[in-house]
Design an enzyme around this catalytic site. Structure first.
Site, short mmCIF file in Angstrom:
data_model
loop_
_atom_site.label_atom_id
_atom_site.label_comp_id
_atom_site.label_asym_id
_atom_site.label_seq_id
_atom_site.Cartn_x
_atom_site.Cartn_y
_atom_site.Cartn_z
N GLY A 71 -3.46 30.36 4.17
CA GLY A 71 -4.27 31.43 4.76
C GLY A 71 -5.74 31.17 4.54
O GLY A 71 -6.12 30.38 3.68
N CYS A 102 -0.24 26.05 -0.25
CA CYS A 102 -1.70 26.23 -0.21
C CYS A 102 -2.07 27.63 -0.73
O CYS A 102 -1.92 27.89 -1.91
CB CYS A 102 -2.23 25.98 1.20
SG CYS A 102 -4.02 25.70 1.26
N GLU A 106 4.17 20.77 6.24
CA GLU A 106 4.61 21.09 7.59
C GLU A 106 3.86 20.35 8.68
O GLU A 106 4.29 20.33 9.83
CB GLU A 106 4.49 22.60 7.83
CG GLU A 106 3.09 23.14 7.96
CD GLU A 106 2.40 23.44 6.64
OE1 GLU A 106 1.34 24.11 6.66
OE2 GLU A 106 2.91 23.01 5.59
N ASP A 119 2.33 23.84 29.76
CA ASP A 119 2.83 25.14 29.33
C ASP A 119 3.20 26.04 30.51
O ASP A 119 4.30 26.57 30.58
CB ASP A 119 1.80 25.83 28.44
CG ASP A 119 1.34 24.95 27.30
OD1 ASP A 119 2.15 24.15 26.82
OD2 ASP A 119 0.18 25.07 26.89
#
Length: 593
Positions: A51, A78, A168, A223
């Site tokens: 964050g 984190c 990730e 998209d």
């Protein structure tokens, strides 16, 4: 169904964590960190995301500490790592060195369940300014980096773990292995798949749409095209109408190519509206990137309303669809605590109001670019279309950087001494671009490096400069000409002649990549026209990146001989200088605005 919860502390990586775990075969859901403890009863494990806040800040995100008393395994990443440590009695302080980019993580306990299968040292992605500097009771260190002694910690009795790096992201080479280890610790079966997600998505879309028809804005990018095909397959062409708006900000011959391609795929339910003059009129004299994005977003809606009026569509029987994907929403502050890095044109206030009223559906809103492409493949969309380079909805409007011609202060305290000490030749450019450091927005100067195209050396300089100087968030290499040149700041706005120049230079680059077989090797290469001139010709910026999900990216190290050839073509095509962006994301966003 077994599943893992991800607590969203507003960082750019919260949903990326969730999607990474999904692709490893376990379903995930995003929950608020302030959720009651009983909301976690059905989850096999919990991951605390990163964050943008500091754990010691008075305005940090709300958090329910009772979550730390649950029986499920917990992994903090984190900010999540720092929050766990501080809440349970450890200490967090600003790091002596802020880490943005690759850091080598050294494993201290190779037999630990969280680290099984990781090499003794491996590259992991860092994006932080604060660090844990004192362990909470019951915890021990299990990994470190040269600048972060407590890069990974564990309390094995409570199955609670904290890591400072981001497993990730794609650039953490063994990050998936660590996440697989956490999944194993949670005891989850890995049975979730893209196919099962598609089945669930189809059910949700039918429920959202009901008996209404769907009106979709089709930019022609990956998209919106995947969303268009999905809706056509699900509802039938008689219930779906696509509108492509030529906003005057498209690439060379882009609008006609969009129409031709969809026609070739037997999708005849696409209308094309030429609204270029209206967009450019609304953008006249505007230089602020945020203002441009909002104007473009609002104008899209105005044109959409005009077209609906022409088509005599009853708004009570039609719902608007958009090809919005998750990075578009998270970078617009789409989660509760997210920092606004940029406002996406699909997140202007009018769209937000329509979303609240249930008048907009976004089939891809939980997906990242790589997942959209996987979904496209699942739908049988041709490879060439699925793997087209991404193109932003605002088009060249965010690749033509505007300025009133008044130069900002380019003084960076301590920079000159640092350049001298490290033998770096270059200069700060009198413009600003958007970046992201520690999950928060930055708006700082690019720095241009000169010299030979030694990518390893240039990458090290780029990382060093952006890590040490907050006023520098992007580094570019002067690929041509190689000698010292003077950059002149000029007034520049979204006008047709400037856009035509950018279209021509962009087309030179696209043709070159296709000719040399680089088009798919490079995930995306935005071509940017900053308000800078060299000897009367425009400076042009190439931003070639490698990425999967758009949340993180690394620059593409083009072979020097090929870069020399491309520079020659661009200089012959009217460019005054060619700059090659060598900054990772973070600290620089993929687009410059």
């Amino acid at each position: 169904m077994e599943k893992i919860a991800v607590l969203d502390f507003g960082g750019q990586y919260a949903h990326l964590i969730a999607n990474r775990v999904r692709r490893l075969g376990v379903f995930t859901e995003i929950l608020s960190p302030a959720s009651p403890a009983e909301d976690f009863a059905d989850y096999a494990g919990i991951i605390f995301s990163g964050g943008p806040s500091s754990v010691y800040a008075p305005d940090r995100p709300d958090f329910n500490p009772e979550i730390l008393g649950l029986d499920q395994p917990i992994l903090g990443i984190c900010y999540g790592h720092q929050l766990i440590s501080q809440t349970l009695g450890g200490a967090v302080k600003p790091g002596k060195v802020k880490e943005y980019g690759i850091a080598n993580v050294t494993v201290e306990d190779a037999a630990h369940p969280l680290l099984i299968g990781l090499p003794a040292s491996s590259p992991m992605w860092m994006s932080h300014g604060d660090s844990v500097n004192a362990l909470a009771p019951g915890f021990r260190a299990i990994a470190s980096t040269p600048d972060c002694e407590l890069a990974a910690v564990a309390n094995d009795a409570r199955k609670m773990y904290g890591i400072q790096f981001h497993p990730e992201v794609t650039h953490s080479r063994f990050g998936n292995r660590l996440l697989e280890n956490f999944i194993a610790i949670c005891g989850c079966e890995r049975t979730w798949s893209t196919a099962s997600y598609l089945r669930d998505l189809e059910g949700r879309l039918r429920q959202q749409v009901g008996d209404r028809n769907v009106f979709l804005l089709v930019s022609g990018g990956v998209d919106s095209t995947v969303a268009f095909v999905l809706l056509n397959r699900l509802l039938g062409e008689d219930r779906v109408l696509g509108l492509h708006i030529d906003n005057g900000l498209m690439r060379l011959n882009e609008s006609q190519a969009v129409k031709d391609f969809l026609n070739a795929e037997n999708m005849r339910n696409l209308n094309v509206a030429d609204a270029g003059d209206l967009f450019l009129s609304n953008l006249a004299g505007v230089s602020s990137p945020e203002a441009k994005r909002k104007i473009i977003g609002d104008t899209f809606l105005d044109v959409k309303d005009l077209e609906i009026e022409k088509l005599k569509l009853d708004p009570d029987h039609w719902v608007l669809a958009q090809g919005t994907i998750y990075p578009d929403t998270i970078e617009s502050g789409g989660t509760k605590h997210a920092d606004v890095i940029k406002t996406h044109h699909n997140r202007v206030p009018a769209i937000v109001d329509m979303l609240v009223q249930g008048k907009v559906i976004e089939p891809l809103a939980d997906l990242y670019k790589d997942e959209v492409r996987a979904l496209g493949e699942e739908l049988g969309i041709p490879h060439a279309l699925v793997w087209r380079h991404p193109f932003p909805g605002p088009g060249l409007g965010v690749r033509l950087l505007c300025s009133d011609g008044v130069a900002p202060d380019t003084t960076v305290p301590g920079l000159e001494a640092f350049l001298t000490d490290h033998g770096i030749e270059g200069q700060t450019l009198p413009i600003r671009s958007v970046g992201v450091q520690g999950d928060a927005r930055t708006y700082a100067h690019p720095f241009v490096l000169r010299g030979a195209p030694d990518w390893d050396k240039l990458e090290a300089f780029s990382t060093a400069l952006t890590n040490r100087f907050a006023d520098v968030n992007r580094v570019v290499y002067q690929a041509g000409p190689r000698n010292h040149v003077a950059y002149t700041l000029v007034a520049q706005y979204c006008e047709k002649d400037k856009l035509d120049t950018l279209r021509r230079l962009d087309d030179i680059c696209t043709a070159f990549l296709q000719e040399k077989g680089l088009y798919e090797a490079i995930w995306q290469m935005p071509v940017v026209l900053p308000p800078l001139e060299v000897d009367g010709g425009p400076a042009v910026v190439l931003r070639p990146v490698c990425s999967n999900e758009a949340m993180t990216a690394s620059f593409y190290p083009m072979a020097p001989a090929l870069l020399t050839e491309l520079c020659a073509r661009l200089l012959a095509g009217g460019a005054g200088a060619v700059l090659y962006d060598i900054t990772h994301k973070p600290p620089a966003t993929i687009e410059w605005e």
